[in-house]
Design a protein around this motif. Sequence first.
Motif, PDB file in Angstrom:
ATOM      1  N   ILE A  18       0.800  -1.225   0.000  1.00 54.67           N
ATOM      2  CA  ILE A  18       0.000   0.000   0.000  1.00 54.67           C
ATOM      3  C   ILE A  18       0.834   1.277   0.000  1.00 54.67           C
ATOM      4  CG2 ILE A  18      -0.623   0.898   2.310  1.00 54.67           C
ATOM      5  CD1 ILE A  18      -3.469  -0.260   1.545  1.00 54.67           C
ATOM      6  N   SER A  19       2.088   1.193   0.439  1.00 50.69           N
ATOM      7  CA  SER A  19       2.898   2.406   0.601  1.00 50.69           C
ATOM      8  C   SER A  19       4.357   2.154   0.233  1.00 50.69           C
ATOM      9  CB  SER A  19       2.830   2.867   2.062  1.00 50.69           C
ATOM     10  OG  SER A  19       3.721   3.942   2.286  1.00 50.69           O
ATOM     11  N   ALA A  20       5.009   3.208  -0.268  1.00 53.55           N
ATOM     12  CA  ALA A  20       6.454   3.137  -0.532  1.00 53.55           C
ATOM     13  C   ALA A  20       7.211   4.137   0.341  1.00 53.55           C
ATOM     14  CB  ALA A  20       6.725   3.413  -2.014  1.00 53.55           C
ATOM     15  N   ALA A  34      12.270  10.130  11.250  1.00 54.36           N
ATOM     16  CA  ALA A  34      13.484  10.468  10.500  1.00 54.36           C
ATOM     17  C   ALA A  34      13.256  11.690   9.609  1.00 54.36           C
ATOM     18  CB  ALA A  34      13.911   9.270   9.649  1.00 54.36           C
ATOM     19  N   ASP A  35      12.071  11.773   8.992  1.00 55.90           N
ATOM     20  CA  ASP A  35      11.754  12.927   8.130  1.00 55.90           C
ATOM     21  C   ASP A  35      11.944  14.251   8.879  1.00 55.90           C
ATOM     22  OD1 ASP A  35      11.123  11.596   5.777  1.00 55.90           O
ATOM     23  OD2 ASP A  35       8.965  11.546   6.154  1.00 55.90           O
ATOM     24  N   VAL A  36      11.431  14.300  10.091  1.00 58.32           N
ATOM     25  CA  VAL A  36      11.506  15.585  10.802  1.00 58.32           C
ATOM     26  C   VAL A  36      12.925  15.865  11.290  1.00 58.32           C
ATOM     27  CG1 VAL A  36       9.052  15.745  11.285  1.00 58.32           C
ATOM     28  CG2 VAL A  36      10.521  14.584  12.945  1.00 58.32           C
ATOM     29  N   GLY A 132       2.202  20.937   6.581  1.00 58.94           N
ATOM     30  CA  GLY A 132       2.567  19.744   5.826  1.00 58.94           C
ATOM     31  C   GLY A 132       2.373  18.498   6.671  1.00 58.94           C
ATOM     32  N   GLU A 133       2.627  17.343   6.058  1.00 61.77           N
ATOM     33  CA  GLU A 133       2.414  16.074   6.763  1.00 61.77           C
ATOM     34  C   GLU A 133       3.479  15.050   6.412  1.00 61.77           C
ATOM     35  OE1 GLU A 133       1.852  13.118   4.806  1.00 61.77           O
ATOM     36  OE2 GLU A 133       1.991  14.427   3.041  1.00 61.77           O
ATOM     37  N   THR A 134       3.699  14.109   7.304  1.00 59.00           N
ATOM     38  CA  THR A 134       4.363  12.856   6.955  1.00 59.00           C
ATOM     39  C   THR A 134       3.682  11.741   7.737  1.00 59.00           C
ATOM     40  OG1 THR A 134       6.358  11.507   7.179  1.00 59.00           O
ATOM     41  CG2 THR A 134       6.335  13.550   8.462  1.00 59.00           C
ATOM     42  N   VAL A 135       3.033  10.839   7.009  1.00 59.34           N
ATOM     43  CA  VAL A 135       2.346   9.688   7.619  1.00 59.34           C
ATOM     44  C   VAL A 135       2.232   8.585   6.569  1.00 59.34           C
ATOM     45  CG1 VAL A 135       0.088  10.859   7.280  1.00 59.34           C
ATOM     46  CG2 VAL A 135       0.231   8.856   8.763  1.00 59.34           C
ATOM     47  N   PRO A 136       3.163   7.616   6.613  1.00 59.33           N
ATOM     48  CA  PRO A 136       3.082   6.520   5.637  1.00 59.33           C
ATOM     49  C   PRO A 136       1.700   5.846   5.688  1.00 59.33           C
ATOM     50  CG  PRO A 136       5.184   6.455   6.773  1.00 59.33           C
ATOM     51  CD  PRO A 136       4.342   7.494   7.479  1.00 59.33           C
ATOM     52  N   GLY A 137       1.174   5.550   4.504  1.00 60.11           N
ATOM     53  CA  GLY A 137      -0.188   5.023   4.430  1.00 60.11           C
ATOM     54  C   GLY A 137      -1.227   6.135   4.336  1.00 60.11           C
ATOM     55  N   GLY A 138      -0.760   7.373   4.342  1.00 58.39           N
ATOM     56  CA  GLY A 138      -1.664   8.536   4.426  1.00 58.39           C
ATOM     57  C   GLY A 138      -2.590   8.716   3.242  1.00 58.39           C
ATOM     58  N   THR A 139      -2.218   8.201   2.064  1.00 53.83           N
ATOM     59  CA  THR A 139      -3.159   8.357   0.944  1.00 53.83           C
ATOM     60  C   THR A 139      -4.325   7.374   1.079  1.00 53.83           C
ATOM     61  OG1 THR A 139      -1.879   6.893  -0.511  1.00 53.83           O
ATOM     62  CG2 THR A 139      -1.395   9.252  -0.646  1.00 53.83           C
ATOM     63  N   THR A 140      -4.082   6.245   1.748  1.00 58.24           N
ATOM     64  CA  THR A 140      -5.178   5.292   1.967  1.00 58.24           C
ATOM     65  C   THR A 140      -6.170   5.854   2.990  1.00 58.24           C
ATOM     66  OG1 THR A 140      -3.722   3.441   1.444  1.00 58.24           O
ATOM     67  CG2 THR A 140      -5.738   2.918   2.659  1.00 58.24           C
ATOM     68  N   SER A 157      -0.371   8.460  -4.657  1.00 61.74           N
ATOM     69  CA  SER A 157       0.364   7.358  -4.038  1.00 61.74           C
ATOM     70  C   SER A 157       1.855   7.642  -4.064  1.00 61.74           C
ATOM     71  CB  SER A 157       0.104   6.066  -4.815  1.00 61.74           C
ATOM     72  OG  SER A 157       0.932   5.022  -4.342  1.00 61.74           O
ATOM     73  N   SER A 158       2.566   7.087  -3.090  1.00 64.47           N
ATOM     74  CA  SER A 158       4.026   7.192  -3.112  1.00 64.47           C
ATOM     75  C   SER A 158       4.629   6.200  -4.097  1.00 64.47           C
ATOM     76  CB  SER A 158       4.589   6.944  -1.700  1.00 64.47           C
ATOM     77  OG  SER A 158       4.177   5.685  -1.207  1.00 64.47           O
ATOM     78  N   LEU A 159       3.807   5.259  -4.577  1.00 67.01           N
ATOM     79  CA  LEU A 159       4.274   4.280  -5.565  1.00 67.01           C
ATOM     80  C   LEU A 159       4.037   4.820  -6.976  1.00 67.01           C
ATOM     81  CD1 LEU A 159       2.685   1.339  -3.676  1.00 67.01           C
ATOM     82  CD2 LEU A 159       5.038   1.199  -4.528  1.00 67.01           C
TER      83      LEU A 159
HETATM   84  C1  AAM Z   1       6.746  10.837   3.620  1.00 67.93           C
HETATM   85  N1  AAM Z   1       7.959  10.321   3.880  1.00 67.93           N
HETATM   86  C2  AAM Z   1       8.334   9.623   2.850  1.00 67.93           C
HETATM   87  C3  AAM Z   1       7.318   9.683   1.888  1.00 67.93           C
HETATM   88  N2  AAM Z   1       6.302  10.464   2.401  1.00 67.93           N
HETATM   89  N3  AAM Z   1       9.493   8.931   2.655  1.00 67.93           N
HETATM   90  C4  AAM Z   1       9.668   8.283   1.506  1.00 67.93           C
HETATM   91  N4  AAM Z   1       8.731   8.314   0.533  1.00 67.93           N
HETATM   92  C5  AAM Z   1       7.547   8.994   0.702  1.00 67.93           C
HETATM   93  N5  AAM Z   1       6.651   8.994  -0.289  1.00 67.93           N
HETATM   94  P1  AAM Z   1       1.466   6.549   0.829  1.00 67.93           P
HETATM   95  O1  AAM Z   1       0.026   6.666   1.156  1.00 67.93           O
HETATM   96  O2  AAM Z   1       1.712   5.889  -0.482  1.00 67.93           O
HETATM   97  O3  AAM Z   1       2.249   5.956   1.963  1.00 67.93           O
HETATM   98  O4  AAM Z   1       2.033   8.035   0.617  1.00 67.93           O
HETATM   99  C6  AAM Z   1       2.003   8.982   1.643  1.00 67.93           C
HETATM  100  C7  AAM Z   1       3.347   9.156   2.325  1.00 67.93           C
HETATM  101  O5  AAM Z   1       4.361   9.535   1.383  1.00 67.93           O
HETATM  102  C8  AAM Z   1       3.311  10.274   3.343  1.00 67.93           C
HETATM  103  O6  AAM Z   1       4.062   9.931   4.465  1.00 67.93           O
HETATM  104  C9  AAM Z   1       3.946  11.437   2.592  1.00 67.93           C
HETATM  105  O7  AAM Z   1       4.414  12.452   3.441  1.00 67.93           O
HETATM  106  C10 AAM Z   1       5.014  10.764   1.754  1.00 67.93           C
END
Ligand code: AAM
Length: 327
Positions: A18-20, A34-36, A132-140, A157-159
């Motif tokens: 689901i996520s990359a 790690a992102d922050v 802004g945001e960072t949350v893997p799986g966030g598009t789902t 998607s990150s993919l």
């Molecule tokens: C955040 N950190 C990331 C990253 N994102 N490190 C590597 N690649 C990314 N794409 P999905 O729903 O496919 O997981 O995509 C959303 C994520 O991708 C979020 O965390 C967004 O900030 C980004």
Amino acid sequence: MRVLLAAGTTETALIDGISAAGAAPELMAHTPSADVEILIYGEPTVSPVTPVSPTGCPTPAAVTRAVREVVGFDLSVIDAGLAKSTAAPTVDLGVQPGVDVREPAAVPDANATFDRAYDYGASLPDDEVMIGETVPGGTTTALGVLTALGEPGGVSSSLPENPIERKRQVVDEALAESNLEAGDCDGDPLEAIEAVGDPVQPTVTGIAAGALESGTDVTLAGGTQMVAVAALLRHAGIDADLSVATTSFVADEQGDRLAETCDRLDCELTVTDPGFDASDHVAMERYCAGEAKEGVGMGGALSLVPDGRMGEVRERLETVCDRLGIE
Ligand code: AAM
């Protein structure tokens, strides 16, 4: 300009394929921490890995950091449900990591999180903020809340190949597990988040609502996850001016739908192309191949770069990547 970065996690990211946003499933929980650190220090410090996709595309945090080194902006990091420790200084709103959306409650404390985030947003002294945001799986989880709200449209998607059918399946299961059908949460955005969202959503929605209420201009820095936040705000009855700033990578993937959705939600849309096709650096090539696309405030940060200075950002990105061991 102050950039607020909401960093959190959801177990939803562990669903296969689901996520990359991490090289392997067990590393994804470290990605936001790690992102922050990359934003604050230029590289991971206590986090054990530099977030990369399974094929080695570096986290968008590298791009946001490169912009920060070129143009400079104030930055505050909000712990929106981190699962791993970070050495970045964070604002603590007591947010817990998110549960798999296929459980009955994905964000059990969505209401309390929104309230604390609202107060924080309303207390900010800034005239304008970007979130802004960072949350893997966030598009789902974005697809989850959009569906629960009854909003049409898809998510990014990150993919490079968006597993959108898999996401729809997961969201259908998640709604069923919460005894909901598409559109049931039309007037209740917090119910949508609690049932099928992630903890970054009530944090960003709350901060934005509080900031807007106190007269601070708000730009949502991101792609379809931030469109979902815009939808949550509109469903909460907030009609203040709102902007979304994203990358050309998301805009290209989404086609006309992105502008149409922003139009329907009465949001101004800014799309910035970092010109990565002018470079043969491996990181920029991967972005041009559709990996990552957006995240960690990348689109918003890029919109701050004055005309004629994007070349400097690309050069600086190479230095940031060197520091991160990506070459
Ligand atoms: C955040 N950190 C990331 C990253 N994102 N490190 C590597 N690649 C990314 N794409 P999905 O729903 O496919 O997981 O995509 C959303 C994520 O991708 C979020 O965390 C967004 O900030 C980004």
